[in-house]
Design a protein around this motif. Structure first.
Motif, short mmCIF file in Angstrom:
data_model
loop_
_atom_site.label_atom_id
_atom_site.label_comp_id
_atom_site.label_asym_id
_atom_site.label_seq_id
_atom_site.Cartn_x
_atom_site.Cartn_y
_atom_site.Cartn_z
N THR A 97 0.80 -1.23 0.00
CA THR A 97 0.00 0.00 0.00
C THR A 97 0.83 1.27 0.00
O THR A 97 0.28 2.36 -0.19
CB THR A 97 -0.91 0.04 1.24
N ARG A 98 2.12 1.18 0.20
CA ARG A 98 2.93 2.38 0.40
C ARG A 98 3.26 3.08 -0.92
O ARG A 98 3.24 2.47 -1.99
CB ARG A 98 4.22 2.03 1.15
N ARG A 99 3.58 4.36 -0.80
CA ARG A 99 3.89 5.16 -1.98
C ARG A 99 5.37 5.11 -2.34
O ARG A 99 5.75 5.49 -3.44
CB ARG A 99 3.42 6.60 -1.76
N ARG A 100 6.20 4.67 -1.42
CA ARG A 100 7.62 4.50 -1.71
C ARG A 100 8.19 3.50 -0.71
O ARG A 100 7.65 3.29 0.37
CB ARG A 100 8.39 5.82 -1.62
N TYR A 101 9.32 2.88 -1.10
CA TYR A 101 10.05 1.95 -0.25
C TYR A 101 11.52 2.33 -0.32
O TYR A 101 12.11 2.34 -1.41
CB TYR A 101 9.85 0.50 -0.70
N ALA A 102 12.11 2.62 0.84
CA ALA A 102 13.51 3.04 0.87
C ALA A 102 14.42 1.95 0.31
O ALA A 102 15.44 2.25 -0.33
CB ALA A 102 13.91 3.40 2.29
N SER A 103 14.07 0.70 0.54
CA SER A 103 14.93 -0.40 0.06
C SER A 103 15.00 -0.42 -1.46
O SER A 103 16.05 -0.75 -2.04
CB SER A 103 14.41 -1.74 0.58
N ASP A 104 13.92 -0.06 -2.15
CA ASP A 104 13.94 0.01 -3.61
C ASP A 104 14.91 1.08 -4.08
O ASP A 104 15.68 0.87 -5.03
CB ASP A 104 12.55 0.33 -4.15
N GLU A 105 14.87 2.23 -3.42
CA GLU A 105 15.64 3.38 -3.88
C GLU A 105 17.15 3.21 -3.67
O GLU A 105 17.94 3.99 -4.21
CB GLU A 105 15.14 4.63 -3.18
N ALA A 106 17.53 2.19 -2.92
CA ALA A 106 18.96 1.93 -2.68
C ALA A 106 19.56 1.00 -3.73
O ALA A 106 20.74 0.67 -3.66
CB ALA A 106 19.16 1.33 -1.29
N THR A 107 18.76 0.56 -4.71
CA THR A 107 19.23 -0.43 -5.68
C THR A 107 19.72 0.21 -6.97
O THR A 107 19.32 1.32 -7.34
CB THR A 107 18.10 -1.43 -6.03
N GLU A 108 20.56 -0.52 -7.68
CA GLU A 108 21.04 -0.07 -8.98
C GLU A 108 19.90 -0.07 -10.00
O GLU A 108 19.84 0.79 -10.89
CB GLU A 108 22.18 -0.97 -9.48
N THR A 109 18.96 -1.01 -9.86
CA THR A 109 17.84 -1.04 -10.80
C THR A 109 16.99 0.22 -10.68
O THR A 109 16.48 0.72 -11.69
CB THR A 109 16.98 -2.28 -10.57
N TYR A 110 16.85 0.74 -9.48
CA TYR A 110 16.08 1.97 -9.29
C TYR A 110 16.80 3.14 -9.95
O TYR A 110 16.16 3.99 -10.60
CB TYR A 110 15.87 2.24 -7.80
N ARG A 111 18.12 3.17 -9.82
CA ARG A 111 18.88 4.25 -10.44
C ARG A 111 18.79 4.16 -11.97
O ARG A 111 18.69 5.17 -12.66
CB ARG A 111 20.34 4.22 -9.97
N GLN A 112 18.81 2.92 -12.49
CA GLN A 112 18.62 2.75 -13.94
C GLN A 112 17.25 3.27 -14.37
O GLN A 112 17.12 3.95 -15.39
CB GLN A 112 18.75 1.27 -14.30
N PHE A 113 16.25 2.97 -13.57
CA PHE A 113 14.89 3.40 -13.89
C PHE A 113 14.78 4.92 -13.90
O PHE A 113 14.18 5.51 -14.80
CB PHE A 113 13.93 2.79 -12.87
N LEU A 114 15.38 5.57 -12.90
CA LEU A 114 15.32 7.03 -12.83
C LEU A 114 16.03 7.68 -14.01
O LEU A 114 15.62 8.75 -14.48
CB LEU A 114 15.95 7.52 -11.52
N ARG A 115 17.09 7.02 -14.50
CA ARG A 115 17.82 7.58 -15.64
C ARG A 115 17.09 7.33 -16.97
O ARG A 115 17.53 7.78 -18.02
CB ARG A 115 19.23 6.98 -15.71
N GLY A 116 16.00 6.59 -16.90
CA GLY A 116 15.25 6.31 -18.12
C GLY A 116 15.85 5.20 -18.95
O GLY A 116 15.50 5.04 -20.12
N GLU A 117 16.74 4.40 -18.35
CA GLU A 117 17.39 3.31 -19.06
C GLU A 117 16.55 2.03 -18.92
O GLU A 117 15.81 1.87 -17.96
CB GLU A 117 18.78 3.06 -18.47
N PRO A 118 16.68 1.08 -19.85
CA PRO A 118 16.06 -0.23 -19.66
C PRO A 118 16.65 -0.89 -18.41
O PRO A 118 17.87 -0.97 -18.25
CB PRO A 118 16.43 -1.00 -20.93
N VAL A 119 15.78 -1.35 -17.53
CA VAL A 119 16.25 -1.92 -16.27
C VAL A 119 16.75 -3.35 -16.50
O VAL A 119 16.08 -4.17 -17.13
CB VAL A 119 15.13 -1.92 -15.22
N ASP A 120 17.94 -3.63 -15.98
CA ASP A 120 18.54 -4.97 -16.10
C ASP A 120 18.02 -5.86 -14.98
O ASP A 120 18.68 -6.08 -13.97
CB ASP A 120 20.07 -4.86 -16.04
N TRP A 121 16.80 -6.37 -15.16
CA TRP A 121 16.22 -7.22 -14.13
C TRP A 121 16.90 -8.58 -14.07
O TRP A 121 16.89 -9.24 -13.02
CB TRP A 121 14.72 -7.40 -14.37
N GLU A 122 17.49 -9.03 -15.16
CA GLU A 122 18.14 -10.34 -15.17
C GLU A 122 19.30 -10.40 -14.19
O GLU A 122 19.56 -11.44 -13.58
CB GLU A 122 18.63 -10.67 -16.58
#
Length: 249
Positions: A97-122
């Motif tokens: 239900t939350r609007r943000r999670y601090a643990s997500d924002e500490a990841t490289e995938t989140y930084r990729q997402f913010l930069r508008g890059e394709p996220v490397d989920w693999e």
């Protein structure tokens, strides 16, 4: 106005009699058919002016009334919480239900997402992915319903993209608009339900970091969360549906 929570009912037909709880004061509200026989009313002690006597079955209070004057939470650490995901037998279901999670924002995938890059989920969190695949291969089912604001927050948009990774390792991800969640009376809290008998209520600090987990095993309380799960799951849609709507907005 009181913040009331529906605890349960003794009737599966018309919802009466029933028990509610005031989330702020802890007071219990019981409603049911009134006691009207003058002879019965005359024998009641301490029935004051303006008070109404109601008749409820004993099982209603046993099943849905509080069992303790002051509830003592059973809190576990995050390591013990992680072990629940291999110890459960059949189903694990989460409401987010939350609007943000601090643990997500500490990841490289989140930084990729913010930069508008394709996220490397693999390449993301391979240990977590391997564990999910192993448990899914054993026939266990993982499901989530994620509440989405309109417009979605940055964190929610990230999780819509993240759902591709979760789906690839065996989870079923659904989305629910915040407006619908509010109409359903869903709580503003995150929790997991394991095997419909154990609830893990997630406790976050003011910085949106997960700090502890409260275990709930009281059958009446677990049943209330299961009812929330059923309502959320019934109205939720596959995450792809909301992702397409967001992309078109």
């Amino acid at each position: 106005m009181r913040r009331l929570r529906f605890n349960g009912t003794g009737s599966g037909i018309n919802g009466c009699p029933a028990v509610h709880e005031d989330l702020d004061t802890g007071e219990i509200i019981v409603h049911g058919p009134p006691l009207t026989d003058p002879g019965d009313l005359a024998r009641l002690r301490h029935l004051g002016a303006g008070e109404t006597a109601v008749v409820v079955p004993r099982e209603l209070l046993v099943d849905w009334g509080p069992k303790e004057v002051v509830r003592v939470p059973h809190v576990i650490g995050l390591d013990a919480f992680d072990r629940l995901f291999t110890q459960f037998e059949h189903t694990a279901w989460r409401l987010e239900t939350r609007r943000r999670y601090a643990s997500d924002e500490a990841t490289e995938t989140y930084r990729q997402f913010l930069r508008g890059e394709p996220v490397d989920w693999e390449g993301a969190d391979t240990r977590w992915c391997a564990e999910r695949r192993e448990q899914a291969a054993l026939g266990k089912r993982f499901e989530r319903v994620r509440v989405i604001d309109n417009p979605p927050t940055q964190g929610q948009l990230y999780l819509l993209d993240n759902a591709r990774r979760n789906s690839s390792v065996g989870e079923s991800i659904f989305s629910l608009r915040r407006s619908q969640a509010d109409l359903l009376g869903l709580p503003g809290e995150d929790f997991w339900i394991f095997d419909s008998r154990l609830v893990a209520l997630l406790v976050f600090d003011n910085e949106d970091s997960l700090v502890s987990v409260e275990l709930i095993t009281e059958p009446a309380d677990v049943s209330r969360y299961v009812q929330m799960r059923d309502a959320a799951q019934h109205h939720a849609v596959p995450y792809e549906t909301i992702a397409a709507e967001v992309a078109a907005e």
